[in-house]
Every structure is written in structure tokens, then in C-alpha cells.
Design an enzyme around this catalytic site. Structure first.
Site, PDB file in Angstrom:
ATOM      1  N   MET A  64       0.807  -1.223   0.000  1.00  7.28           N
ATOM      2  CA  MET A  64       0.000   0.000   0.000  1.00  7.28           C
ATOM      3  C   MET A  64       0.842   1.275   0.000  1.00  7.28           C
ATOM      4  O   MET A  64       0.441   2.286   0.572  1.00  7.28           O
ATOM      5  CB  MET A  64      -0.957  -0.009   1.211  1.00  7.28           C
ATOM      6  N   HIS A 123      -3.450  -5.420  -9.122  1.00  8.49           N
ATOM      7  CA  HIS A 123      -4.408  -4.357  -8.783  1.00  8.49           C
ATOM      8  C   HIS A 123      -5.841  -4.882  -8.942  1.00  8.49           C
ATOM      9  O   HIS A 123      -6.176  -5.460  -9.986  1.00  8.49           O
ATOM     10  CB  HIS A 123      -4.191  -3.146  -9.700  1.00  8.49           C
TER      11      HIS A 123
HETATM   12  C1  GRF Z   1      -4.929  -7.879  -3.671  1.00  2.71           C
HETATM   13  O1  GRF Z   1      -6.289  -8.026  -3.891  1.00  2.71           O
HETATM   14  C2  GRF Z   1      -4.321  -6.945  -4.677  1.00  2.71           C
HETATM   15  O2  GRF Z   1      -5.053  -6.853  -5.850  1.00  2.71           O
HETATM   16  C3  GRF Z   1      -4.353  -5.622  -3.970  1.00  2.71           C
HETATM   17  O3  GRF Z   1      -4.142  -5.913  -2.630  1.00  2.71           O
HETATM   18  C4  GRF Z   1      -4.648  -7.206  -2.345  1.00  2.71           C
HETATM   19  C5  GRF Z   1      -3.614  -7.935  -1.556  1.00  2.71           C
HETATM   20  O4  GRF Z   1      -4.149  -9.038  -0.905  1.00  2.71           O
HETATM   21  N1  GRF Z   1      -3.379  -4.707  -4.517  1.00  2.71           N
HETATM   22  P1  GRF Z   1      -3.250 -10.071  -0.132  1.00  2.71           P
HETATM   23  O5  GRF Z   1      -2.482  -9.304   0.931  1.00  2.71           O
HETATM   24  O6  GRF Z   1      -2.345 -10.709  -1.129  1.00  2.71           O
HETATM   25  O7  GRF Z   1      -4.208 -11.060   0.474  1.00  2.71           O
END
Ligand code: GRF
Length: 367
Positions: free
Chosen positions: A269, A288
Site C-alpha cells: 500500500m 491491482h
Molecule cells: C490484492 O487483492 C491486490 O489486488 C491488492 O491488494 C490485495 C492484496 O491481498 N493490490 P493479499 O495481501 O495478497 O491477500
């Protein structure tokens, strides 16, 4: 009897302090400068070679004061040096940048500085002028040497190389090298688990070389540690909107040290900037949760629902300086049903991501 076929024992590559002092005086007479540096130079790597070339460029000849075997043992422990002082001197002497090598047995290089009286003293950037040993510093001041601190090449170190060999990370040359993945994330880490799952079931010939998170309590970092993988928390500082330059640099150094081929942003993030972008140009991919170019940025799932979309999905794309804008590598669609919450849709998206991400990495590896 020597039949003439054996290689002759080379003359020692080690010079005496007197010989180097003579060289220094000749240079001095010609208005030229002798550069002096010191170190163990055990297993020579590209960082050493570049450092020595930089040091040599400061003057007209370079002498290395090499720690004796005994002093390397005292500094680095009983298993070092890997190479004897004779061998280390011979290897160094073979470099274009090196004019002479002296060995010093004392813990400090003070006496050699006093005997040789170099014009310039070069030291690697893990030191500052203030952190030089006071005794050596005094000797340098006494002989009137200029002190130059040179930047070190990040990620290269004999100690690190030996640790990688000991950890079995360095494969034999006849085994195909596995693609090394660095994963960055801030959240639960389900995409990281999907990559790891594909590696473990043999469907992805790769290894996770490091996991980095800006949250030390994130699911991804906990899962990585549980899996016994190198996992690093990089402190993002207090500004939630900005991942500072120091943190960007730290991330880059972790990735370089881990010798990563491809970087995966799996729910990271933070906006990744230089030096990572330049160092890993065209080798960073992001996952994404929208069908880009629609819904770039945060809250992509909620915004798709709010806009009354009947479907959304996930996009895996290359990372560039513009957010969620690089070349699209793959996409998968999921429906949005009436009454769906963002959580429900996001879970649906993640199921697709968990198949798509290993697939993209497989194709990446084949390329
Ligand atoms: C994913 O859905 C991705 O698309 C977004 O953040 C989420 C990460 O999920 N950028 P995780 O931490 O891999 O469960």
C-alpha cells in the site's frame, strides 16, 4: 626434477614497506600521488574491484595494506580468511588498479602509514572521517595524507556471500538457476501464499528470495517468517501518505542483497519510487483489484460497485512511475452481483489473482 611443464611458483606479490616507500618518493619527486587503502579483501567481489578502481583514480598509484591472516582471524572469526595472505595479495596484484600490496600484522595500520607516508588515504563508505580509528587518523594527519571516503557498492560483501553459501542459497552451476522473487506487501498476504503454494507444488520453478512489508504486524510478514523465508520490516515513518526516501533505499538494498530477478507488489500500500524503479526497471509487477485502466488507485473495488459496474476483476501489470499505469500483463474478470459488498467482491477477485499471479510468473520465467 622440473621438466619445464610445471607452472613456476610465482614471486611473492607482497611488497615490503621500504619498497612502497621508494615508490612513494619517486612519485612525489614527479609531482604525482600515492593512494593508500587497507582491508582484508578475502573473497574478491565486484564491489571490491569497483572500490579499488575508484581509489586508484584519486591519484597515480595505489597500494593496498592487506590484513595478515592472523589479523583477519581476529577481526572476522576463526573460519576466516578463506584465502591466505599470499593468495589474497596475488589476486589483488593481478588487478589493473593495484600497484603494490603490503601486509600488516598489527591490529592497526598506523605503522605502515607512518612508514609509507601516502599522499591520499581512501576508505570505504561504511566509515566517516569521524569514525576512523583515532590512532590511524592521527598518523594520517601526521604524514599529511588527504582522507577520501568512497561510496561502497551496495549488496556486495564477502561475509554475505559466505552466508549465502552456508545457507545453501548458492546452487551448483549444473542446476538451472531458479528465478528469485521479492514480494512486497502490507496486508494478509494471500497472493504471497499463492506464489509460495505454486513453488511448493512444483508448478513454478522459482524461489522467494525476500519478503518486505511496511507493517511489522502484517499477515504477509508473519506468513513469510513462518515459512522460514527472509522477511524484512521497513519502517515507513510517521507520514501515512509518504514512503520516505530512506525507506525506498532500504527496500532497494534488501532486494539487491537478495539478488532478486523480479519484484512482486502484492498488496503493497505504498508508492514505490527510485531507487527501486530504476534498479528493477521492467522487472516490477503489481496486482491491482480492478480491470485497469478503470479504477486506478485505492478503494478500486468499492468504486466499481458504486459506479454500478456489472463486472470488475484484477490486473497484473508492470510498475512505472505513474500509479497503476504500466503495461498490462494479464487480467481476469469477476461478476458483481446485486447486493455484493466490497469484501465479497474482493474475495472473488483474490481467487482469480491466486491463479493468475503464479501463471504470469511462470510465463515471465519462460521468457
Ligand atoms: C490484492 O487483492 C491486490 O489486488 C491488492 O491488494 C490485495 C492484496 O491481498 N493490490 P493479499 O495481501 O495478497 O491477500
Amino acid at each position: 626434477m622440473n621438466d619445464g611443464m610445471e607452472s613456476p611458483t610465482p614471486a611473492s606479490a607482497i611488497s615490503s614497506a621500504d619498497e612502497v616507500r621508494k615508490l612513494r618518493d619517486e612519485l612525489d619527486k614527479a609531482g604525482k600521488k600515492l593512494v593508500f587503502t587497507n582491508g582484508c579483501f578475502d573473497l574478491l567481489h565486484a564491489g571490491h574491484v569497483r572500490y579499488l578502481a575508484q581509489a586508484r583514480a584519486l591519484g597515480d598509484a595505489l597500494v593496498i595494506a592487506l590484513n595478515s591472516d592472523q589479523s583477519v582471524r581476529e577481526l572476522k572469526g576463526p573460519s576466516r580468511p578463506v584465502n591466505t595472505e599470499e593468495d589474497r595479495a596475488e589476486i589483488l596484484k593481478g588487478l589493473r588498479s593495484v600497484d603494490a600490496v603490503c601486509v600488516f600484522t598489527e591490529p592497526r595500520v598506523t605503522r605502515l602509514i607512518e612508514q609509507i607516508k601516502p599522499h591520499i588515504y581512501a576508505k570505504g563508505g561504511d566509515y566517516t572521517i569521524a569514525s576512523l580509528n583515532p590512532e590511524e587518523r592521527a598518523a594520517l594527519d601526521f604524514v599529511g595524507a588527504e582522507i577520501e571516503i568512497l561510496s561502497l557498492v551496495p549488496g556486495r560483501s564477502t561475509t554475505k556471500t559466505l552466508q549465502r553459501i552456508a545457507a545453501g542459497e548458492v546452487e551448483s552451476t549444473d542446476a538451472p538457476r531458479k528465478m528469485r522473487i521479492g514480494v512486497l506487501g502490507s496486508g494478509t498476504g494471500s497472493n504471497f501464499e499463492a506464489i509460495l503454494g505454486a513453488i511448493n507444488d512444483g508448478s513454478l520453478q522459482a524461489e522467494i528470495a525476500c519478503v518486505i512489508s511496511d507493517r511489522d504486524d502484517s499477515g504477509i510478514i508473519t506468513a513469510a517468517r513462518k515459512a522460514g523465508l527472509p522477511a524484512f520490516f521497513v519502517n515507513p515513518g510517521s507520514n501515512a501518505k509518504r514512503f520516505p526516501d530512506s525507506a525506498q533505499k532500504e527496500v532497494c538494498e534488501h532486494l539487491q542483497r537478495a539478488n532478486v530477478d523480479v519484484v512482486v507488489l502484492a498488496g503493497f500500500m505504498r508508492i514505490v519510487r527510485d531507487p527501486v524503479l530504476t534498479e528493477f526497471k521492467d522487472r516490477i509487477i503489481n496486482v491491482h483489484p480492478s480491470l485497469l485502466p478503470k479504477f486506478k488507485g485505492s478503494d478500486a473495488v468499492q468504486r466499481a460497485i458504486d459506479e454500478g459496474e456489472l463486472e470488475t476483476g484484477t490486473t497484473i501489470h508492470l510498475v512505472t512511475a505513474a500509479v497503476d499505469d504500466g503495461r498490462i500483463l494479464a487480467q481476469a474478470r469477476v461478476p458483481i452481483e446485486i447486493g455484493d459488498t466490497a469484501e465479497v467482491v474482493h474475495e472473488r477477485i483474490k481467487k482469480e489473482e491466486h491463479k493468475l499471479l503464479p501463471q504470469v510468473l511462470r510465463e515471465w520465467r519462460e521468457k
